[in-house]
Write a protein that holds these residues in place. Structure first.
Motif, PDB file in Angstrom:
ATOM      1  N   ASP A 182      -0.336   4.969  -9.152  1.00  0.00           N
ATOM      2  CA  ASP A 182      -1.207   5.806  -9.132  1.00  0.00           C
ATOM      3  C   ASP A 182      -0.363   7.371  -8.990  1.00  0.00           C
ATOM      4  O   ASP A 182      -0.649   8.174  -9.875  1.00  0.00           O
ATOM      5  CB  ASP A 182      -2.110   5.787  -7.778  1.00  0.00           C
ATOM      6  CG  ASP A 182      -3.294   6.504  -8.005  1.00  0.00           C
ATOM      7  OD1 ASP A 182      -3.626   7.377  -8.793  1.00  0.00           O
ATOM      8  OD2 ASP A 182      -4.103   6.253  -7.176  1.00  0.00           O
ATOM      9  N   CYS A 183       0.232   7.569  -8.093  1.00  0.00           N
ATOM     10  CA  CYS A 183       1.039   8.698  -7.860  1.00  0.00           C
ATOM     11  C   CYS A 183       2.653   8.930  -8.320  1.00  0.00           C
ATOM     12  O   CYS A 183       3.249   9.775  -8.182  1.00  0.00           O
ATOM     13  CB  CYS A 183       0.938   9.290  -6.351  1.00  0.00           C
ATOM     14  SG  CYS A 183       1.657   8.295  -5.384  1.00  0.00           S
ATOM     15  N   GLY A 184       3.190   7.569  -8.519  1.00  0.00           N
ATOM     16  CA  GLY A 184       4.395   7.596  -9.014  1.00  0.00           C
ATOM     17  C   GLY A 184       5.498   7.409  -8.183  1.00  0.00           C
ATOM     18  O   GLY A 184       6.542   7.682  -8.355  1.00  0.00           O
ATOM     19  N   GLU A 209       0.731  -1.144  -0.071  1.00  0.00           N
ATOM     20  CA  GLU A 209      -0.163   0.076   0.043  1.00  0.00           C
ATOM     21  C   GLU A 209       0.790   1.093   0.004  1.00  0.00           C
ATOM     22  O   GLU A 209       1.746   1.255   0.959  1.00  0.00           O
ATOM     23  CB  GLU A 209      -0.883   0.084   1.140  1.00  0.00           C
ATOM     24  CG  GLU A 209      -1.787   1.453   1.186  1.00  0.00           C
ATOM     25  CD  GLU A 209      -2.803   1.323   2.397  1.00  0.00           C
ATOM     26  OE1 GLU A 209      -3.520   0.164   2.623  1.00  0.00           O
ATOM     27  OE2 GLU A 209      -2.993   2.349   2.975  1.00  0.00           O
ATOM     28  N   CYS A 210       0.614   2.009  -1.029  1.00  0.00           N
ATOM     29  CA  CYS A 210       1.514   3.419  -0.856  1.00  0.00           C
ATOM     30  C   CYS A 210       0.987   4.148   0.215  1.00  0.00           C
ATOM     31  O   CYS A 210      -0.209   4.680   0.309  1.00  0.00           O
ATOM     32  CB  CYS A 210       1.028   4.139  -2.429  1.00  0.00           C
ATOM     33  SG  CYS A 210       1.744   5.776  -2.563  1.00  0.00           S
ATOM     34  N   PRO A 211       2.093   4.732   0.851  1.00  0.00           N
ATOM     35  CA  PRO A 211       1.851   5.750   2.119  1.00  0.00           C
ATOM     36  C   PRO A 211       1.314   7.204   1.717  1.00  0.00           C
ATOM     37  O   PRO A 211       0.970   7.807   2.459  1.00  0.00           O
ATOM     38  CB  PRO A 211       3.197   5.614   2.665  1.00  0.00           C
ATOM     39  CG  PRO A 211       4.219   5.499   1.681  1.00  0.00           C
ATOM     40  CD  PRO A 211       3.357   4.584   0.777  1.00  0.00           C
ATOM     41  N   PHE A 212       1.400   7.326   0.422  1.00  0.00           N
ATOM     42  CA  PHE A 212       1.258   8.573   0.031  1.00  0.00           C
ATOM     43  C   PHE A 212      -0.286   8.886  -0.385  1.00  0.00           C
ATOM     44  O   PHE A 212      -0.871   9.796  -0.439  1.00  0.00           O
ATOM     45  CB  PHE A 212       2.279   9.269  -1.026  1.00  0.00           C
ATOM     46  CG  PHE A 212       3.499   9.180  -0.587  1.00  0.00           C
ATOM     47  CD1 PHE A 212       3.858   9.893   0.569  1.00  0.00           C
ATOM     48  CD2 PHE A 212       4.499   8.101  -0.984  1.00  0.00           C
ATOM     49  CE1 PHE A 212       5.191   9.846   1.092  1.00  0.00           C
ATOM     50  CE2 PHE A 212       5.724   8.142  -0.380  1.00  0.00           C
ATOM     51  CZ  PHE A 212       6.160   9.205   0.448  1.00  0.00           C
ATOM     52  N   CYS A 213      -0.843   7.897  -1.345  1.00  0.00           N
ATOM     53  CA  CYS A 213      -1.904   8.007  -2.123  1.00  0.00           C
ATOM     54  C   CYS A 213      -2.992   6.687  -1.630  1.00  0.00           C
ATOM     55  O   CYS A 213      -3.997   6.604  -2.277  1.00  0.00           O
ATOM     56  CB  CYS A 213      -1.902   7.852  -3.510  1.00  0.00           C
ATOM     57  SG  CYS A 213      -1.581   6.560  -4.219  1.00  0.00           S
ATOM     58  N   GLN A 214      -2.518   5.556  -0.633  1.00  0.00           N
ATOM     59  CA  GLN A 214      -3.148   4.562  -0.175  1.00  0.00           C
ATOM     60  C   GLN A 214      -3.495   3.568  -1.533  1.00  0.00           C
ATOM     61  O   GLN A 214      -4.433   2.733  -1.172  1.00  0.00           O
ATOM     62  CB  GLN A 214      -4.500   4.991   0.440  1.00  0.00           C
ATOM     63  CG  GLN A 214      -4.204   5.359   1.874  1.00  0.00           C
ATOM     64  CD  GLN A 214      -3.569   6.707   1.831  1.00  0.00           C
ATOM     65  OE1 GLN A 214      -3.995   7.745   1.290  1.00  0.00           O
ATOM     66  NE2 GLN A 214      -2.141   6.875   2.687  1.00  0.00           N
TER      67      GLN A 214
END
Ligand SMILES: [Zn+2]
Length: 81
Positions: A64-66, A40-45
């Motif tokens: 998603d956010c790169g 799970e990306c900590p910036f965009c979930q």
């Protein structure tokens, strides 16, 4: 430019000062040749699958956010330019 510690691939498009630990959401590492984990990306979930060899190699980008997720357990967001 600041170094990213033990991270090997350090393109200057990632912000080393804003690194956060990415979240392990499970995965299967027992299948030979298919060692992947759910991240799970900590910036965009966003949740996505990454191969172990990928994340310990050059790192895995969030679709998603790169943000770049690397083998040390950290994720680095893209620089806002
Ligand atoms: Zn993301």
């Amino acid at each position: 430019m600041r170094p990213l510690g033990e991270v090997k691939v350090t393109p200057p498009i990632y912000d080393a000062d804003k690194g956060e630990e990415w979240i392990h959401r499970g995965g299967r590492t027992s299948e030979p040749g298919r060692s992947s984990i759910q991240i799970e990306c900590p910036f965009c979930q966003a949740q996505f699958t990454a191969y172990i060899w990928s994340i310990t190699g050059g790192g895995k980008k969030c679709p998603d956010c790169g943000a770049m997720h690397v083998g040390s357990g950290m994720a680095y967001p893209m620089m806002k330019s």
